[in-house]
Motif scaffolding. Structure first.
Motif, mmCIF file in Angstrom:
data_model
loop_
_atom_site.group_PDB
_atom_site.id
_atom_site.type_symbol
_atom_site.label_atom_id
_atom_site.label_comp_id
_atom_site.label_asym_id
_atom_site.label_seq_id
_atom_site.Cartn_x
_atom_site.Cartn_y
_atom_site.Cartn_z
ATOM 1 N N PRO A 7 -61.543 -19.276 43.243
ATOM 2 C CA PRO A 7 -62.515 -18.834 42.678
ATOM 3 C C PRO A 7 -63.829 -19.822 43.060
ATOM 4 C CG PRO A 7 -60.909 -16.822 41.866
ATOM 5 C CD PRO A 7 -60.737 -18.828 41.940
ATOM 6 N N GLY A 8 -64.490 -19.643 43.822
ATOM 7 C CA GLY A 8 -65.603 -20.191 43.724
ATOM 8 C C GLY A 8 -66.113 -21.841 44.093
ATOM 9 N N ASP A 9 -65.262 -21.591 44.708
ATOM 10 C CA ASP A 9 -64.763 -23.103 45.807
ATOM 11 C C ASP A 9 -65.208 -22.906 46.943
ATOM 12 O OD1 ASP A 9 -63.163 -24.181 43.735
ATOM 13 O OD2 ASP A 9 -61.516 -23.977 45.742
ATOM 14 N N PRO A 10 -66.117 -23.881 47.272
ATOM 15 C CA PRO A 10 -67.269 -23.919 48.393
ATOM 16 C C PRO A 10 -66.192 -23.817 49.673
ATOM 17 C CG PRO A 10 -67.195 -25.812 47.616
ATOM 18 C CD PRO A 10 -66.237 -25.138 46.583
ATOM 19 N N ILE A 11 -66.015 -22.608 50.520
ATOM 20 C CA ILE A 11 -65.546 -22.050 51.668
ATOM 21 C C ILE A 11 -65.416 -23.685 52.961
ATOM 22 C CG2 ILE A 11 -64.820 -20.970 53.690
ATOM 23 C CD1 ILE A 11 -65.113 -18.589 51.776
ATOM 24 N N GLU A 12 -64.860 -24.650 52.578
ATOM 25 C CA GLU A 12 -65.450 -25.714 54.124
ATOM 26 C C GLU A 12 -64.189 -25.459 54.760
ATOM 27 O OE1 GLU A 12 -65.527 -28.922 51.727
ATOM 28 O OE2 GLU A 12 -66.920 -28.697 50.460
ATOM 29 N N THR A 13 -62.922 -25.123 54.820
ATOM 30 C CA THR A 13 -62.418 -25.431 55.846
ATOM 31 C C THR A 13 -61.895 -23.037 56.555
ATOM 32 O OG1 THR A 13 -61.593 -27.304 55.930
ATOM 33 C CG2 THR A 13 -60.066 -26.056 57.046
ATOM 34 N N VAL A 14 -62.295 -23.110 58.077
ATOM 35 C CA VAL A 14 -61.714 -21.241 57.886
ATOM 36 C C VAL A 14 -60.088 -22.058 58.512
ATOM 37 C CG1 VAL A 14 -62.476 -20.063 58.906
ATOM 38 C CG2 VAL A 14 -63.918 -20.910 58.109
ATOM 39 N N TYR A 15 -59.329 -20.832 58.345
ATOM 40 C CA TYR A 15 -58.027 -20.395 58.613
ATOM 41 C C TYR A 15 -57.301 -19.349 59.729
ATOM 42 C CZ TYR A 15 -57.166 -24.393 54.801
ATOM 43 O OH TYR A 15 -57.292 -25.006 54.493
ATOM 44 N N PHE A 16 -56.964 -19.509 60.783
ATOM 45 C CA PHE A 16 -56.344 -18.214 61.583
ATOM 46 C C PHE A 16 -55.211 -18.257 61.814
ATOM 47 C CE2 PHE A 16 -61.123 -19.489 62.940
ATOM 48 C CZ PHE A 16 -61.239 -17.954 62.863
ATOM 49 N N PRO A 17 -54.293 -17.618 60.312
ATOM 50 C CA PRO A 17 -52.679 -17.417 60.747
ATOM 51 C C PRO A 17 -52.525 -16.973 61.840
ATOM 52 C CG PRO A 17 -53.961 -16.665 58.917
ATOM 53 C CD PRO A 17 -54.946 -16.532 59.843
ATOM 54 N N HIS A 18 -51.332 -17.745 62.811
ATOM 55 C CA HIS A 18 -50.259 -17.021 63.833
ATOM 56 C C HIS A 18 -49.024 -16.908 63.745
ATOM 57 C CE1 HIS A 18 -53.059 -19.167 66.503
ATOM 58 N NE2 HIS A 18 -52.456 -20.509 65.997
ATOM 59 N N ASP A 19 -48.477 -17.127 62.321
ATOM 60 C CA ASP A 19 -47.153 -16.656 61.943
ATOM 61 C C ASP A 19 -47.162 -16.546 60.276
ATOM 62 O OD1 ASP A 19 -44.993 -15.351 61.481
ATOM 63 O OD2 ASP A 19 -44.135 -16.937 63.063
ATOM 64 N N GLY A 20 -46.999 -15.837 59.702
ATOM 65 C CA GLY A 20 -47.153 -15.608 58.205
ATOM 66 C C GLY A 20 -47.778 -14.973 57.443
ATOM 67 N N VAL A 21 -47.592 -15.483 55.874
ATOM 68 C CA VAL A 21 -49.269 -14.043 55.536
ATOM 69 C C VAL A 21 -49.846 -15.482 54.083
ATOM 70 C CG1 VAL A 21 -48.997 -12.679 53.459
ATOM 71 C CG2 VAL A 21 -47.394 -12.356 55.281
ATOM 72 N N ILE A 22 -50.975 -15.060 54.293
ATOM 73 C CA ILE A 22 -51.750 -15.595 53.185
ATOM 74 C C ILE A 22 -52.641 -13.986 52.393
ATOM 75 C CG2 ILE A 22 -53.977 -16.601 52.486
ATOM 76 C CD1 ILE A 22 -54.013 -18.017 54.970
ATOM 77 N N SER A 23 -52.160 -14.659 50.529
ATOM 78 C CA SER A 23 -52.695 -13.050 50.217
ATOM 79 C C SER A 23 -54.145 -13.963 49.252
ATOM 80 C CB SER A 23 -51.737 -13.076 49.088
ATOM 81 O OG SER A 23 -50.534 -12.495 49.129
ATOM 82 N N LEU A 24 -54.218 -12.816 48.954
ATOM 83 C CA LEU A 24 -56.338 -13.301 48.062
ATOM 84 C C LEU A 24 -55.489 -12.319 47.130
ATOM 85 C CD1 LEU A 24 -58.361 -11.964 51.075
ATOM 86 C CD2 LEU A 24 -57.999 -14.702 49.808
ATOM 87 N N MET A 25 -55.727 -12.845 45.789
ATOM 88 C CA MET A 25 -55.696 -12.614 44.791
ATOM 89 C C MET A 25 -56.703 -12.684 43.674
ATOM 90 S SD MET A 25 -52.348 -12.707 44.708
ATOM 91 C CE MET A 25 -51.741 -12.392 43.167
ATOM 92 N N THR A 26 -57.013 -11.584 42.664
ATOM 93 C CA THR A 26 -58.086 -11.310 42.407
ATOM 94 C C THR A 26 -57.750 -11.425 40.514
ATOM 95 O OG1 THR A 26 -59.477 -9.866 43.453
ATOM 96 C CG2 THR A 26 -59.990 -9.765 41.101
ATOM 97 N N LEU A 27 -57.656 -12.113 40.402
ATOM 98 C CA LEU A 27 -58.149 -13.079 38.796
ATOM 99 C C LEU A 27 -58.493 -12.376 37.546
ATOM 100 C CD1 LEU A 27 -57.474 -17.234 39.479
ATOM 101 C CD2 LEU A 27 -56.201 -15.204 40.081
ATOM 102 N N MET A 28 -58.428 -12.467 36.468
ATOM 103 C CA MET A 28 -58.735 -12.193 35.174
ATOM 104 C C MET A 28 -58.474 -13.366 33.900
ATOM 105 S SD MET A 28 -59.537 -8.855 35.821
ATOM 106 C CE MET A 28 -59.866 -8.796 37.188
ATOM 107 N N GLU A 29 -59.818 -12.594 33.351
ATOM 108 C CA GLU A 29 -60.258 -13.842 32.131
ATOM 109 C C GLU A 29 -58.880 -14.362 31.430
ATOM 110 O OE1 GLU A 29 -63.052 -13.094 29.507
ATOM 111 O OE2 GLU A 29 -64.816 -13.417 31.070
ATOM 112 N N ASN A 30 -57.947 -13.057 31.510
ATOM 113 C CA ASN A 30 -56.419 -13.808 30.807
ATOM 114 C C ASN A 30 -55.607 -14.270 31.340
ATOM 115 O OD1 ASN A 30 -55.494 -11.590 31.491
ATOM 116 N ND2 ASN A 30 -55.261 -10.346 30.861
ATOM 117 N N GLY A 31 -55.907 -14.672 32.541
ATOM 118 C CA GLY A 31 -54.580 -15.305 33.217
ATOM 119 C C GLY A 31 -54.234 -14.295 34.393
ATOM 120 N N ALA A 32 -54.286 -13.076 34.020
ATOM 121 C CA ALA A 32 -53.776 -11.914 35.240
ATOM 122 C C ALA A 32 -53.933 -12.129 36.085
ATOM 123 C CB ALA A 32 -53.807 -10.610 34.767
ATOM 124 N N ALA A 33 -53.428 -11.620 38.045
ATOM 125 C CA ALA A 33 -53.611 -11.533 38.715
ATOM 126 C C ALA A 33 -53.108 -10.376 39.667
ATOM 127 C CB ALA A 33 -53.791 -13.086 39.519
#
Length: 245
Positions: free
Chosen positions: A35-61
């Motif tokens: 979170p907060g990283d500049p998006i400098e590269t865009v990825y187009f997956p062909h085979d596989g899974v990327i997860s988007l995780m929402t993070l909490m202040e206590n480290g939970a996700a």
């Protein structure tokens, strides 16, 4: 397998991207954005899974969306500079095409078709995320586990999913002991075979019968917004019978 968005581009539009695209193999567990990283590269997956995780202040996700060959990671950077709102982590080994955000923006400026695909994908991903909010709040861990396995199975070319208990617990927002108990129940029913760090899908139809409505809702939304060229069915979301079953 081929990325659905890239495959939907006419040759002249894809030609705007081709000189700037490179191929990459992404290993499981690779961190692509925080979170907060500049998006400098865009990825187009062909085979596989990327997860988007929402993070909490206590480290939970908890996982808010998955991206496979039906979509792209960081695609909104085509419109204007963006920073990541989520942690993006590779959940299964992934072949992908990648392009710099600046080069993609130039192509976006010069292609009506690329602009349309970016808009449609943004709407589909938003729908995916808000469905996940409801699912995480209202549905059982067992149903959500089945939904995640089906979502992953749709986006890979094998019936074997390499996942650790820790990854599964983070994705579902539960304790590892809960993951173990749910996996044991599904294994007793004959739907999966669960080994340390590996899930073999043995009976997809059984998982489909136990999952919640959210799996079909997300699938249908992607089909509506991002139909295959020529209206052909998309194998990324078609129910499949594992080999030997």
């Amino acid at each position: 397998m081929q990325n659905r968005l890239l495959g939907a581009l006419p040759p002249e539009d894809y030609g705007l991207l081709a000189p700037h695209i490179t191929s990459i193999e992404l290993e499981r567990g690779r961190l692509l954005y925080e979170p907060g990283d500049p998006i400098e590269t865009v990825y187009f997956p062909h085979d596989g899974v990327i997860s988007l995780m929402t993070l909490m202040e206590n480290g939970a996700a908890i996982e808010s969306a998955t991206i496979g060959r039906e979509g792209a990671l960081g695609l909104m950077a085509a419109v204007a500079p963006r920073t990541s709102l989520s942690r993006a982590i590779v959940q299964t080994p992934c072949r992908a095409s990648r392009i710099g955000a600046g080069a993609l923006h130039e192509a976006w400026r010069n292609s009506d078709r690329i602009r349309e695909i970016v808009d449609r994908h943004t709407e589909a991903l938003f729908g995916h995320a808000i469905q996940s909010v409801a699912c995480n709040a209202l549905h059982s861990v067992e149903a959500r586990f089945c939904r995640w396995l089906l979502t992953c199975h749709d986006r890979i070319s094998t019936d074997t999913v390499a996942l650790t208990q820790e990854f599964l617990a983070d994705m579902l927002g539960v304790q590892r002991t809960t993951v173990t108990a749910v996996a044991r129940t599904l294994q007793e029913k004959g739907y999966i075979r669960y080994r340390r760090g590996v899930v073999d899908i043995m009976d997809r139809a059984g998982l489909e019968a136990m999952t919640c409505e959210c799996y079909e809702a997300v699938r249908a939304n992607y089909e509506r917004l991002l139909p295959q060229p020529g209206g052909a069915p998309d194998l990324a979301f078609r129910g499949r019978t594992p080999a030997g079953r």
